[in-house]
Design an enzyme around this catalytic site. Sequence first.
Site, PDB file in Angstrom:
ATOM      1  CE  LYS A 197      -3.526  35.158  25.613  1.00 20.82           C
ATOM      2  NZ  LYS A 197      -3.575  33.705  25.802  1.00 20.82           N
ATOM      3  CE  LYS A 251       0.454  35.481  25.919  1.00 24.06           C
ATOM      4  NZ  LYS A 251      -0.273  34.250  25.918  1.00 24.06           N
TER       5      LYS A 251
HETATM    6  C1  PBG Z   1      -3.071  30.115  24.825  1.00 21.23           C
HETATM    7  C2  PBG Z   1      -1.840  30.922  24.918  1.00 21.23           C
HETATM    8  C3  PBG Z   1      -1.286  31.717  23.908  1.00 21.23           C
HETATM    9  C4  PBG Z   1      -0.062  32.164  24.390  1.00 21.23           C
HETATM   10  C5  PBG Z   1       0.091  31.671  25.698  1.00 21.23           C
HETATM   11  N1  PBG Z   1      -1.033  30.912  26.020  1.00 21.23           N
HETATM   12  C6  PBG Z   1      -1.748  31.998  22.525  1.00 21.23           C
HETATM   13  C7  PBG Z   1      -3.037  32.590  22.288  1.00 21.23           C
HETATM   14  O1  PBG Z   1      -3.685  33.142  23.173  1.00 21.23           O
HETATM   15  O2  PBG Z   1      -3.455  32.499  21.130  1.00 21.23           O
HETATM   16  C8  PBG Z   1       0.907  32.999  23.610  1.00 21.23           C
HETATM   17  C9  PBG Z   1       2.335  32.913  24.012  1.00 21.23           C
HETATM   18  C10 PBG Z   1       3.301  33.418  23.014  1.00 21.23           C
HETATM   19  O3  PBG Z   1       2.952  33.960  21.946  1.00 21.23           O
HETATM   20  O4  PBG Z   1       4.503  33.277  23.284  1.00 21.23           O
HETATM   21  N2  PBG Z   1      -4.158  30.513  25.492  1.00 21.23           N
END
Ligand code: PBG
Length: 333
Positions: free
Chosen positions: A202, A256
């Site tokens: 991520k 992601k």
């Molecule tokens: C939180 C999380 C996030 C997303 C999914 N879980 C945001 C972040 O890490 O700030 C993002 C999902 C999206 O942008 O659709 N941990």
Amino acid sequence: MIPTQAPFPTTRFRRLRSSAALRALSRQNTLLVDDLIWPVFVRDGEGVREPVASMPGVDRLSIDVLVDEAAKAHALGIPAICIFPYTDPSLKTELCEEAWNPENLSNRAIRAIKAAVPEIAVMTDIALDPYNAYGHDGIVRDGIIVNDETVEALVKMAIAQAEAGADILGPSDMMDGRIGAMRGALEAGGHTNIAILSYAAKYASAYYGPFRDAVGASGALKGDKKTYQMDPGNSDEALRLIQRDLNEGADMVMVKPGLAYLDICHRVKDTFGVPTYAYQVSGEYAMIEAAAANGWIDGEKVMMESLLAFKRAGCDGILTYFAPRVAETLQNQ
Ligand code: PBG
């Protein structure tokens, strides 16, 4: 390796493109309803459907409305739904205790969906950001996001979700050691069949902006997430993280964001051959919607093409806010 092929005119690539029938026969990758995980936002109340301004077509739903939507998603053939809570600011604390409250919004939503639509798989998010006074995924001490104390909190959160009936746990926090700690606690608690889909690779991405609006974390967030989410310049590190999480007990892995990181999806699938997922995140959704609303692109076609790209890259499935629209489009084809 591409084998040698006869030169033109013995080989004419246009032969297999000459009709819809031949194109269908020779198509290598297809998008199926089985590939979809639908992320949804849940909020308090009853009969509530509250639009998210930066994500046209996406609403925050109260649990009763969410249960109806889960039933519709199941009827459309969507295999899984992933719950994200919009938490009341008054419940956000420095130690994020609401995260493992068995009666928090997310756990109540899991129970309600599993009671009404047991066939649909319910996936969760494991990270402290919806419950954190500082908006971070981990506990903050003196401005530092502390790893090991956060892992302890995340394990409590995971167990509460498992007890509420979740089928797939989705740790999205990017702390070190959390998969092993969760797997150990799940096994010890008799939750032997709960899958972990690790957000293993991520990235610290600007594409998450609209999501943070949707869950109400934008206002709370102090600083950025670069000390725990990956640097967008890195590629080998993604493979090391995936390997580490698999070794610690992840059943499925995620890359992601999605489209800007297709090279990573491809490397992961090629290297490990494990169930691999991509998250087409909020910013990707918002960009397609905004261009479509301006009449600059055909939104429906770009939606389908962008998702097919994940299949071509080797992904087994995609988390996408478009899931119900895709399912309907596939049904009408
Ligand atoms: C939180 C999380 C996030 C997303 C999914 N879980 C945001 C972040 O890490 O700030 C993002 C999902 C999206 O942008 O659709 N941990």
